[in-house]
Each structure stands twice: as C-alpha cells, then as structure tokens.
Design a protein around this motif. Structure first.
Motif, mmCIF file in Angstrom:
data_model
loop_
_atom_site.group_PDB
_atom_site.id
_atom_site.type_symbol
_atom_site.label_atom_id
_atom_site.label_comp_id
_atom_site.label_asym_id
_atom_site.label_seq_id
_atom_site.Cartn_x
_atom_site.Cartn_y
_atom_site.Cartn_z
ATOM 1 N N LYS A 1 2.864 11.670 2.724
ATOM 2 C CA LYS A 1 2.527 10.603 2.212
ATOM 3 C C LYS A 1 1.956 11.670 0.641
ATOM 4 C CE LYS A 1 3.105 6.745 4.130
ATOM 5 N NZ LYS A 1 4.496 5.849 4.045
ATOM 6 N N THR A 2 3.132 11.528 -1.028
ATOM 7 C CA THR A 2 1.942 11.697 -1.730
ATOM 8 C C THR A 2 0.784 10.643 -1.919
ATOM 9 O OG1 THR A 2 2.943 10.347 -3.023
ATOM 10 C CG2 THR A 2 4.272 12.142 -2.905
ATOM 11 N N HIS A 3 -0.430 11.237 -2.329
ATOM 12 C CA HIS A 3 -1.464 10.448 -2.432
ATOM 13 C C HIS A 3 -0.712 8.830 -2.987
ATOM 14 C CE1 HIS A 3 -4.044 14.257 -3.678
ATOM 15 N NE2 HIS A 3 -3.963 14.164 -2.387
ATOM 16 N N GLY A 4 0.012 8.954 -4.637
ATOM 17 C CA GLY A 4 -0.233 7.469 -4.890
ATOM 18 C C GLY A 4 1.015 6.429 -3.788
ATOM 19 N N ASP A 5 1.353 7.713 -2.922
ATOM 20 C CA ASP A 5 2.398 6.600 -1.590
ATOM 21 C C ASP A 5 1.411 6.124 -0.916
ATOM 22 O OD1 ASP A 5 4.888 6.998 -3.129
ATOM 23 O OD2 ASP A 5 5.453 8.877 -1.666
ATOM 24 N N PHE A 6 0.434 7.241 -0.367
ATOM 25 C CA PHE A 6 -0.693 7.104 -0.111
ATOM 26 C C PHE A 6 -1.193 5.388 -0.007
ATOM 27 C CE2 PHE A 6 -5.386 6.975 2.415
ATOM 28 C CZ PHE A 6 -4.911 7.135 3.326
ATOM 29 N N THR B 1 0.330 2.200 -0.025
ATOM 30 C CA THR B 1 0.082 2.151 1.933
ATOM 31 C C THR B 1 -0.939 0.736 1.592
ATOM 32 O OG1 THR B 1 -0.624 3.455 2.586
ATOM 33 C CG2 THR B 1 1.443 3.340 2.302
ATOM 34 N N LEU B 2 -2.470 1.379 1.366
ATOM 35 C CA LEU B 2 -3.454 0.596 1.167
ATOM 36 C C LEU B 2 -3.947 -0.590 0.239
ATOM 37 C CD1 LEU B 2 -5.633 3.365 1.224
ATOM 38 C CD2 LEU B 2 -4.935 2.084 2.908
ATOM 39 N N LEU B 3 -2.699 -0.643 -0.586
ATOM 40 C CA LEU B 3 -2.579 -1.689 -1.653
ATOM 41 C C LEU B 3 -1.775 -3.497 -1.772
ATOM 42 C CD1 LEU B 3 -3.520 0.499 -4.788
ATOM 43 C CD2 LEU B 3 -4.891 -1.001 -3.592
ATOM 44 N N GLY B 4 -1.268 -2.842 0.403
ATOM 45 C CA GLY B 4 0.045 -3.734 0.131
ATOM 46 C C GLY B 4 1.655 -3.476 -0.510
ATOM 47 N N VAL C 1 -9.578 2.098 -6.367
ATOM 48 C CA VAL C 1 -9.668 1.682 -5.200
ATOM 49 C C VAL C 1 -10.956 3.024 -4.265
ATOM 50 C CG1 VAL C 1 -8.829 2.155 -2.564
ATOM 51 C CG2 VAL C 1 -7.357 1.789 -4.641
ATOM 52 N N HIS C 2 -11.733 2.081 -3.851
ATOM 53 C CA HIS C 2 -13.272 2.433 -3.471
ATOM 54 C C HIS C 2 -13.107 3.811 -3.037
ATOM 55 C CE1 HIS C 2 -17.572 2.915 -2.105
ATOM 56 N NE2 HIS C 2 -17.692 1.795 -3.030
ATOM 57 N N ALA D 1 -9.651 4.246 6.042
ATOM 58 C CA ALA D 1 -8.468 4.066 5.989
ATOM 59 C C ALA D 1 -8.195 4.845 7.054
ATOM 60 C CB ALA D 1 -7.854 3.959 5.058
ATOM 61 N N LEU D 2 -8.401 6.993 6.621
ATOM 62 C CA LEU D 2 -8.309 8.212 7.208
ATOM 63 C C LEU D 2 -9.246 8.314 8.322
ATOM 64 C CD1 LEU D 2 -9.245 10.408 4.077
ATOM 65 C CD2 LEU D 2 -6.896 9.902 5.387
ATOM 66 N N ALA D 3 -10.437 7.415 8.390
ATOM 67 C CA ALA D 3 -11.174 7.739 9.630
ATOM 68 C C ALA D 3 -10.352 6.889 10.938
ATOM 69 C CB ALA D 3 -12.474 7.338 9.330
ATOM 70 N N SER D 4 -9.531 6.061 10.920
ATOM 71 C CA SER D 4 -8.908 5.075 11.108
ATOM 72 C C SER D 4 -7.615 5.730 12.013
ATOM 73 C CB SER D 4 -8.356 3.969 11.200
ATOM 74 O OG SER D 4 -7.923 2.365 11.801
ATOM 75 N N LEU D 5 -7.540 6.359 11.162
ATOM 76 C CA LEU D 5 -5.838 6.888 11.396
ATOM 77 C C LEU D 5 -6.027 8.599 12.851
ATOM 78 C CD1 LEU D 5 -4.214 7.371 7.849
ATOM 79 C CD2 LEU D 5 -3.142 6.065 9.675
ATOM 80 N N ALA D 6 -7.353 8.726 12.337
ATOM 81 C CA ALA D 6 -8.145 9.490 13.531
ATOM 82 C C ALA D 6 -8.022 9.477 14.477
ATOM 83 C CB ALA D 6 -8.465 10.453 12.216
ATOM 84 N N VAL D 7 -9.327 8.203 14.811
ATOM 85 C CA VAL D 7 -9.804 8.302 15.190
ATOM 86 C C VAL D 7 -8.975 7.672 16.352
ATOM 87 C CG1 VAL D 7 -12.648 7.261 16.636
ATOM 88 C CG2 VAL D 7 -11.983 8.768 14.584
#
Length: 799
Positions: free
Chosen positions: A628-633, A636-639, A674-675, A682-688
C-alpha cells in the motif's frame, strides 16, 4: 519501363521484395549496429527490418526475431507481410496480442521463428517469466517514438540487451520526435547507437514518392450550433469564477488554455496537501470545467450528434451509483439542460458533414477515384459520419475496441476483415478514428479527409502518409472558423514544419549524434552488450547499384560472423546463479507500478505473474505481501472499495506470516485529513489483532529491495517454497491435493508431497495416526501432533 529487380536471398520468397536501393542501404547499415531508421511514411520501413531479420535468421538457425508494434491491426498487418515474404512455414510467424491466452503464448513462443506482438503483452510475459529473449537475434521496435517514460518499449529494450546472447535492435519511425532531445531519449531508451535518416529529398527515395497536395478549408458554423456552444461556455465562465474566488486562478474566459487548467489543478492539489477542504471543492469544479470544455470541442469541431451522445453518457453516469458530484452538478445545471435541449432540437447537420459529402462526390464521382479515408477524433462522429455518408457511398467505420463510456467498438477480427475488404475494393470509403494512423498499410487512396486538424505533428504526418504512395494524392483538412480548429491549425502547421526541419537537421548531425550516443548510452555496457553485433562481409551496399546491394545481402558464411560476443560472456550469463534464484509471484494488477519490472531485471530473481485473490506478492508458502502506498492505505481507512481489515483477514486466512508494506517517502500522518490516532489504531490492530507485520519502505525501489530480501530469507535461508494459496487459477488434481495438505500450519509444500506419497490420498493423510504420520520423510513429532490437532479437534471459531 523496365521490370523491377527483386531481392534474392535464401530466407526470402522469390519476387516479393522489390530491390529499392535506399532500403538496401538502410538494411546494410542496420545489420551492423543497433539502428534508428527514419524514413517517410509509406516507403517501406518494415521492409528494411524484414531484410535485417532475414539476414539474422539465416545466420542463426536456432534464433528467432521479435517485431513489436503498438496496435493490434498493425501487428496483424506485419505478420501477414512476414508470412508472405519469408521462406519459413506460416505457422512459425506467430501473433501475440491481448487476445492470445497467456498459457498458449508460452508454447507458441518456443516454436516460433518470428513473433509479432504488441509491447504490453511481451512486457507482461517477460515479467511473468513466460518467455525469454535469450535466442532473439533481432528485435524491431515499430513506431519507436513511443519509447519514452514507462511505455513497454523501454523495459523490453533493457531486458533484450541484458538477456539476449547476440542482440540487434532496429527502431523505426517516420517521425521519431519533435526535437533532437526527444530523438536522443528514444535512442537511449532503446539502446540505439546508429542513426540512419532518409528524406524525400534523397534521390533514391524521391523515385518512389509523389507530391501530396494539402488543402485547408474553412467552415462557417450555423447560428444554432453557436447557440449550443455559447450556452455551455456560460457555465464554464461561472465555474471559472468560482475557482477565482478560491484564489487559484485569475482566468475567467471559456477559452482557458489547457496549460492554465493544469496550473489551476496544481494549486488545488497544494490546498489538499495542506488539509484545506477548499481544495477538494475546487477539484470537483475543475473536473466539471474539463467535462464542459470537451462538450464545447465536440459541438464546435465534430458534430451536434456527438455532443448529444456525450451528454447522454453524462446523464447515465450521474444516475449510476458512486457518481461524482461533478457529473451530478453538470447534468442538473439549468444552462447545461438548455444546451441539451438546443442540441436535441437541432435537426440540421454540422456543415462539415455536407462538405465531406461534396468532397467525396468530387473524388469518387467526377475524378473517378476509387478509395477515400476520412479521419476523425471522435468515435461518435465516426459512427454518425459512416451513417450519413453511407446514404450516398459504400462507407464503413474503422474504430478501436469498446471504451469505458460504453461505445461499441470493433474486435480485432472485425478490424482485420474490414481492412481486407477495403484493400480488395469491396467498399470505397473508410471512416476511421486514430486506430488507423500509425503505420497501418491501407491501400493507395485518392483522398485523405481530416474532419478536424491534428495538433500533434507525429499524428498528422502519419495520417498524410496514407496517400501519395503510388500516384499523386490529396489531403483536405476541414476547419471550423473561430473555434479550437483554428488554434489546432496553427499549432499543427508550426509543429510539422519543426519536425521537417528537425529531420533534415538530424540527417546533417547524425554522425555527431551517433558519437554522443556511443559515449552516453546509459546501458549497453551495463546490459553486457559491449561489442557491436557481427558485421557482414561487404558492409554497405554500393551507393548507385541496386544489384550490388543484392549481392551484399546474400547470406554470409557463419564462420564470418562469430565473435559478436565471446563464448565466456554467454556462459557467464547462463551460469549467473539461476540455480539460486528466488521466485516472486506477482499479482497482475501490480504491473501498474515499476516494482515487478524492477524485480524481473534483477539477477537471482524470477518473477511469475498470477491473478491473486490474496496479496500483491507471494514470497513463500507462508509469506504474502500486501503493498500500500500511503495514499492507498489512507483510502482504505476512509471507505475505499475494501477496508484494510478485510484484506488482513484474507491474508491471515491463507498465510501464517502476512506482511503489509507501507510505501511512501513522506509522513503518513501528514498526508491526509485523518487524525494520527486513527492511523496508529489501524496499524496497532493490524499488528496485534491480525498478526500482520507492518514494514515501511521509502518508495518503489525500496519496496523491490524489501520484497527480494524477504524472498531470499524465506526461500534460501529457510528453504521454503512458494505457494500461492489464494490464487484463483485452477490447478491440477495433484496440485490441489498438495494445497489442501500444505494449508495446515507447519506443513509446507515439500512436506505435503512427502505425506501424500506415503499415504496416497488426502483422506488417508487426514485419518492417519500420529505415529504413522512420523513415518513420512520430513515429518517430526511436532508436525504430526499439529496435523492431528487440526484434523481431530472440535471446531472452535475463537481458538
């Protein structure tokens, strides 16, 4: 008039290739080094390449030739010419286009002596490891002016120089670029060191050319058409005023240039980058302006019918799910609705239609001509013109395949049949869009009619090349007064004159350019192609004796051409560590980036293309990578279409070590509104929660390095094999059985095969006792326990 002489060569069919001195001279030069051949349209650039191919194939019985052309009709035409002219079975001249199945191309490539292909297909096959260029002894890049940026020609040329045992490049174009810098870029991208230019001023060429009479005709627009245009322009003025209020432009005229619009877009992007909501609002208004400008262009220069169809597509788009605000505002705007009503109410014809009919009547009736080509920029206009002219003449359309707007196109078979019928005189008027521009060998025509001027010099030169080949020809360009047509007229004339001057200058400085290329060629030494291709005895054809050129073209003794690359160099490449190569499975959609191409060019990496349902890259039986590029990532968080957590779920279902590569050189927290805490969560959820390793890379180059590093670690250090669990492609029964067994945690493909060989069926593996499982090679107590745990335990969704 004496009978023409024909080229006599063991690889050429008798009496097919006329012995034209300038072609023989160009072929003799192109045999000696990687060469750019510049020759006016219609004078046989392809014949030059064919002569070189015949020489190279005669010299190397096991070699093959590759000819690349940008369009499917052009590919089909070249293939037909090669089958007619070469003394090899027709089935050994094969065609590769997107309509040829990938699995068929691998087999066809192995059996072929000549492959004629579109570049995108060959690029995909090289990246996917389906074909190799080692045995290609001659590669031709037709319409080589396209070899800029990320176009497939550039990648294929780099791979060819690197991989082929004895490469030779011939690049061809009637118009290689607008200036010396453009031409130099093409040469460097294709690895060309020699430039051969012939113009119609050369005596040998002049024998085979005739004057082309170009007439510009001004057309006055009727008041009803002007009213439709003016109604749309009022809306453009209103939208530009809104952009002025945002502070991104001072322009308010509907004649705003594309350069100004590009500058407005850049300023809006700056607002977006600074998290200013006005930027998004302005981008939507800008999109509306672009749509409106297209409508004005259609009504002014094409036809009222074309703008009717355009508005209808906009209405349909506005009704669809996910329609943009720009589309919705455009069709609901009262002044646009008024323009639509005026267009619907107009029952007359654009005056260009009537003038086109008169010109065809003069050419085909009074002057007793036989064939006419009408070119237009718009498919809608092509269809309307075909219908209108068909009332008076036998007219057929010639367009590309279907487009995103749903306009009906033509299949490759339909294109081929239409051209064949036109050549055979079965109809007299071909109405074509740009698909017939580049190099397509349509028969001699009496008139080429431009429905509008073409602002690009290359395209204008290509179109005018359809006439004036065997007899004097005529070109007429229709130009609507006080419209964009007039601007394009002046741009076209200026650029064409610049190109003519540039070609003459290129001819004068070709030797100096070749010297510069020899010094600056970005790659020939890096590619491993330090030596020039083998030279034939006799070098150049005699300048004023065609028969001398024929003698020079006879097949040489193979002993005379050894040493184009020493045996040690070839052996070194052949033994460059392929046994240690790691495999990277790449999703087809990743070809939009340069990562797959980069990986495919690396020593020690083999790429394979698949349509993956899970991940972008598969690096082992347990590691799949989602990039994922930063923009792609953030999308995915913005719907976006699929949330990152849905993708994580798929990854973890199929792979025990999923990886997310987060690509970008900037700060991911600062790129969108995005805050930061939402991104961290999101990053924490992906990892944990999902067990996805998140790895940051700086850009595409860094991503390619990381992919290779992980693949080497998995396959070389950990001795794991690649297994794309999530891929959609059907597998053999044995492969499916291996997949089922290997999907159990801690069981890879090697162990799966061992278990199946020991027990015979998947069922027997699954029902075997723990002690019996350890009898299979490579299965220890821990693995046996794990298999029994997975197979024999009660289902617990949360376990």
């Amino acid at each position: 008039m004496s009978e023409p002489a024909y080229v006599d060569h063991p690889m050429l069919a008798e009496g097919v290739i006329e012995a034209r001195q300038y072609q023989l001279q160009l072929a003799a030069a192109a045999r000696e080094d990687h060469t750019l051949v510049c020759l006016p349209t219609g004078l046989g650039k392809t014949t030059v390449s064919l002569l070189v191919t015949a020489y190279r194939l005669a010299d190397d019985a096991g070699g093959k030739a590759l000819l690349l052309a940008p369009t499917k009709p052009l590919v089909e035409q070249h293939a037909a010419f090669y089958r007619e002219a070469l003394q090899i079975p027709d089935e050994e001249v094969v065609v590769f286009t997107g309509e040829t199945r990938p699995e068929d191309r691998t087999e066809m490539w192995g059996d072929a002596r000549v492959v004629v292909a579109t570049p995108q297909v060959v690029e995909n096959d090289l990246v996917g490891g389906r074909v190799g260029l080692e045995d290609v002894v001659h590669c031709t890049f037709d319409e080589c002016h396209r070899a800029t940026g990320d176009y497939a020609y550039t990648y294929i040329a780099e791979r060819y120089h690197a991989d082929a045992a004895s490469p030779l490049v011939t690049a061809m174009s009637a118009s290689p670029g607008g200036n010396e810098e453009d031409i130099r870029t093409v040469c460097e991208n294709l690895g060309v060191r020699n430039v051969e230019v012939m113009t119609e001023d050369d005596a040998d060429v002049a024998e085979h050319t005739y004057d082309t009479d170009v007439q510009w005709e001004r057309i006055e627009l009727p008041e009803e058409v002007i009213e439709v245009r003016d109604a749309i322009n009022e809306v453009i003025e209103d939208r530009l005023e809104q952009l002025r209020e945002l502070g991104v432009t001072r322009v308010s005229s509907p004649d705003v240039s594309q350069k100004d619009l590009n500058e407005i877009r850049a300023k809006l992007q700056e607002l977006i980058d600074n998290d200013q909501s006005e930027g998004y609002e302005g981008m939507s208004i800008h999109a509306e302006v672009m749509k409106l400008r297209r409508a004005v262009e259609l009504v002014e220069t094409q036809s009222v019918e074309s703008v009717r169809r355009y508005f209808e597509r906009q209405r349909n788009a506005a009704r669809s799910s996910g329609a943009s605000k720009a589309s919705q505002r455009l069709v609901s705007e009262p002044k646009v609705k008024e323009a639509m009503r005026k267009a619907d109410a107009f029952d007359g014809l654009h005056p260009k239609f009537r003038r086109a009919r008169m010109l065809l009547a003069e050419t085909l009736g009074i002057e007793e001509g036989e064939r006419v080509i009408v070119f237009t920029e718009s498919r809608d206009t092509a269809e309307a013109l075909t219908e209108f002219l068909g009332e008076h003449f036998d007219a057929r359309r010639f367009v590309g395949q279907g487009d995103a707007d749903g306009s009906d196109g033509m299949t490759q078979k339909e294109q081929r049949e239409t051209l064949e019928e036109f050549r055979n005189g079965e109809f007299e008027v071909l109405v074509s869009t740009s698909v017939a521009e580049e190099g397509l060998d349509v028969p001699e025509v009496d008139l080429v009619l431009f429905f509008e001027p073409v602002p690009t010099a290359i395209r204008s030169v290509q179109r005018k090349g359809r006439t004036g080949r065997q007899t004097e020809g005529k070109v007429v360009v229709l130009m609507a007064e006080d419209t964009r047509d007039e601007a394009y007229f002046w741009i076209s004339r200026r650029r064409e004159q610049e190109m003519e001057d540039e070609l003459r200058e290129l001819k004068d400085v070709a030797d100096d350019l070749e010297g510069d290329l020899g010094e600056s060629q970005r790659a020939l030494d890096d590619y491993g192609d330090g030596a020039k291709p083998a030279e034939a005895d006799g070098g150049e054809a005699a300048p004023d004796d065609a028969q001398a050129g024929l003698t020079d073209f006879d097949a040489p003794d193979p002993d005379d051409v050894e040493g184009s690359e020493d045996d040690e160099g070839v052996a070194a490449r052949a033994d460059s560590g392929d046994d240690e190569a790691v495999e990277v499975v790449v999703d087809q959609r990743e070809l939009d980036s340069n990562i797959a191409r980069d990986l495919s060019k690396r020593d020690g990496v083999e790429t394979r293309l698949e349509t993956l349902s899970v991940g972008d890259y598969v690096l082992s039986d347990r590691v799949a990578v989602e990039r994922k590029t930063h923009g792609d990532f953030l999308d995915t968080l913005l719907g976006g279409d699929r949330s990152i957590f849905e993708q994580a779920k798929d990854l973890t279902r199929h792979y025990t070590r999923p990886v997310l590569l987060l690509e970008g050189d900037g700060d991911v927290y600062a790129e969108r509104d995005v805050h930061p805490n939402a991104i961290r969560a999101a990053l924490a959820s992906l990892a944990v929660d999902w067990g996805v390793s998140v790895v940051h890379t700086r850009g595409e180059d860094d991503t390619a390095e990381m992919v290779q590093t992980i693949a080497e670690r998995e396959q070389t250090q950990n001795d794991r094999e690649v297994s794309a669990h999530g891929e959609k492609a059907a597998k053999t029964l044995g492969e499916q059985q291996e997949y089922v067994v290997s999907s159990i945690a801690d069981v890879g493909p090697v162990t799966a095969r061992s278990l199946l060989e020991e027990f015979g069926t998947v069922e027997a593996v699954m029902t075997a006792r723990e002690d019996d499982l350890t009898e299979a090679d490579g299965v220890g107590q821990v693995t046996a326990e794990r298999i029994r745990e997975v197979v024999g335990s009660d289902y617990r969704p949360d376990a």
